[in-house]
Design a protein around this motif. Sequence first.
Motif, mmCIF file in Angstrom:
data_model
loop_
_atom_site.group_PDB
_atom_site.id
_atom_site.type_symbol
_atom_site.label_atom_id
_atom_site.label_comp_id
_atom_site.label_asym_id
_atom_site.label_seq_id
_atom_site.Cartn_x
_atom_site.Cartn_y
_atom_site.Cartn_z
ATOM 1 N N THR A 233 1.182 -1.412 -0.151
ATOM 2 C CA THR A 233 -0.175 0.050 0.261
ATOM 3 C C THR A 233 0.798 1.111 -0.154
ATOM 4 N N PRO A 234 1.488 1.891 0.800
ATOM 5 C CA PRO A 234 2.750 2.640 0.894
ATOM 6 C C PRO A 234 3.324 2.501 -1.051
ATOM 7 N N GLU B 89 2.635 6.230 -3.207
ATOM 8 C CA GLU B 89 3.839 7.094 -3.157
ATOM 9 C C GLU B 89 3.842 7.357 -5.160
ATOM 10 N N LEU B 90 3.877 5.261 -5.718
ATOM 11 C CA LEU B 90 3.590 6.032 -6.945
ATOM 12 C C LEU B 90 2.461 6.848 -7.458
ATOM 13 N N THR B 91 1.369 6.604 -6.944
ATOM 14 C CA THR B 91 0.075 7.974 -7.750
ATOM 15 C C THR B 91 0.070 8.960 -7.186
ATOM 16 N N LYS B 92 0.651 9.583 -6.103
ATOM 17 C CA LYS B 92 1.876 10.949 -5.907
ATOM 18 C C LYS B 92 2.579 11.044 -7.033
ATOM 19 N N TRP B 93 3.443 10.113 -7.487
ATOM 20 C CA TRP B 93 4.128 10.627 -8.578
ATOM 21 C C TRP B 93 3.556 10.836 -9.666
ATOM 22 N N ILE C 203 -0.831 13.821 -15.007
ATOM 23 C CA ILE C 203 -1.333 12.694 -15.294
ATOM 24 C C ILE C 203 -2.319 11.560 -14.851
ATOM 25 N N GLU C 204 -3.070 11.742 -15.970
ATOM 26 C CA GLU C 204 -4.724 11.223 -15.169
ATOM 27 C C GLU C 204 -4.067 9.780 -14.370
ATOM 28 N N VAL C 205 -4.421 9.503 -13.504
ATOM 29 C CA VAL C 205 -4.207 8.461 -11.950
ATOM 30 C C VAL C 205 -5.594 7.685 -11.176
ATOM 31 N N GLY C 206 -5.714 6.075 -11.254
ATOM 32 C CA GLY C 206 -5.998 5.593 -10.844
ATOM 33 C C GLY C 206 -5.997 4.530 -10.116
ATOM 34 N N VAL C 207 -7.112 4.066 -9.532
ATOM 35 C CA VAL C 207 -6.463 3.156 -8.342
ATOM 36 C C VAL C 207 -7.228 1.664 -8.551
ATOM 37 N N PRO D 162 -7.868 0.395 0.164
ATOM 38 C CA PRO D 162 -8.436 1.021 -0.764
ATOM 39 C C PRO D 162 -8.691 2.456 -0.251
ATOM 40 N N LYS D 163 -9.407 2.402 1.031
ATOM 41 C CA LYS D 163 -10.074 3.653 1.458
ATOM 42 C C LYS D 163 -9.260 4.371 2.379
ATOM 43 N N LEU D 164 -7.470 3.825 2.824
ATOM 44 C CA LEU D 164 -7.019 4.855 2.834
ATOM 45 C C LEU D 164 -6.077 5.193 2.145
ATOM 46 N N ILE D 165 -5.737 4.426 0.444
ATOM 47 C CA ILE D 165 -5.551 4.945 -0.531
ATOM 48 C C ILE D 165 -6.582 6.719 -0.928
ATOM 49 N N ALA D 166 -7.574 6.151 -1.214
ATOM 50 C CA ALA D 166 -8.229 7.280 -1.356
ATOM 51 C C ALA D 166 -8.508 8.466 -0.393
ATOM 52 N N ASN D 167 -7.937 8.600 1.019
ATOM 53 C CA ASN D 167 -7.901 9.229 1.504
ATOM 54 C C ASN D 167 -6.926 10.109 1.586
#
Length: 336
Positions: free
Chosen positions: A64-65, A69-73, A79-83, A112-117
Amino acid sequence: MSKLTQAWYEGAWWSWILFPFAVIFWLLSSLRRKCYQIGILPSSKPDAFIIVVGNISVGGNGKTPVVVELTKWFQQRQIEVGVLSRGYGGSASSFPHKVSNNDSAMLVGDEPKLIANRTGVPVIIDPKRTRGAAYLRETYNCKVIICDDGLQHYALKRDMELVVMDNRGVGNGKLLPMGPLREGAWRLNTVDAIIHNSQLEDKNTPPASVSAPQYRMHLQGDNCINVSDPDKVINLKNFRQQFGAFTAMAGIGSPKRFFNYLIQHGLSPQKTLSFSDHHQFQKADIPPGVVLMTEKDAVKIETFGHEQCWYLPIEAQLPDAFYRLIEKTFSQSHYK
């Protein structure tokens, strides 16, 4: 830790009793993988850059970390990114489901809740990953889709595969249920990179002969946040001075990893409470007094945690060489 899990990582002789079942698992998983390779079972992907962050063993290893971090990068590069997540541990029954601010971790799953937050990007849960990925592309125009787990979900084609491993490594190197592996250690030679949530010299990490590039991940947490009132923040260094005795609580893949982190940073819990990964907390699970937990646990108790519950958010720090690999692979695709 269950007796079976303990046997995987401590080499108990009686695990050989499970050898016939490991052979059956190998036959079935090999047949399934081959069916995808030759097209008997269909696989597909939307017109997006797919990154799978997974592992070859069961249990949480720190994926998850990495996903955060990849999402933030990609966000930083506009760049439009989703998980995409399976939503393990959640009770949602209608898919694809976009995680919203009002969703509880019990509904959508703790990760998923953590990543969305943490990221604010579209996070979709769907056990059928091809459907969930297509939904992210069509509904949110995501050019990059990061899959939290799903390395063995071959129905979804992918552009990059990243494996995260902690200091437990491959354990005894055996397949389920004789060992912790979903696929043999040979699989590490086929992925794009291995990320170590541990010291590279630990005995259980893959040998130097593994061909995939390997990178060390450093986890860093500096501030403790109150679960009931997120505006209350205390620096980790001052936590012990302010509260004295406290209980450390963790329901993750390796609770000991969290407890060791606290000790390494000068905090010695008076008591530690370990729960299984994705444990569904009840109010009775939370002891009185000051409690310090992981962020993954905090999202599950935010509606009933008492006023002295705190959590420690952590950030994954990865070397520049890792991001150069991501940038090179993405730039060579047509999604940039």
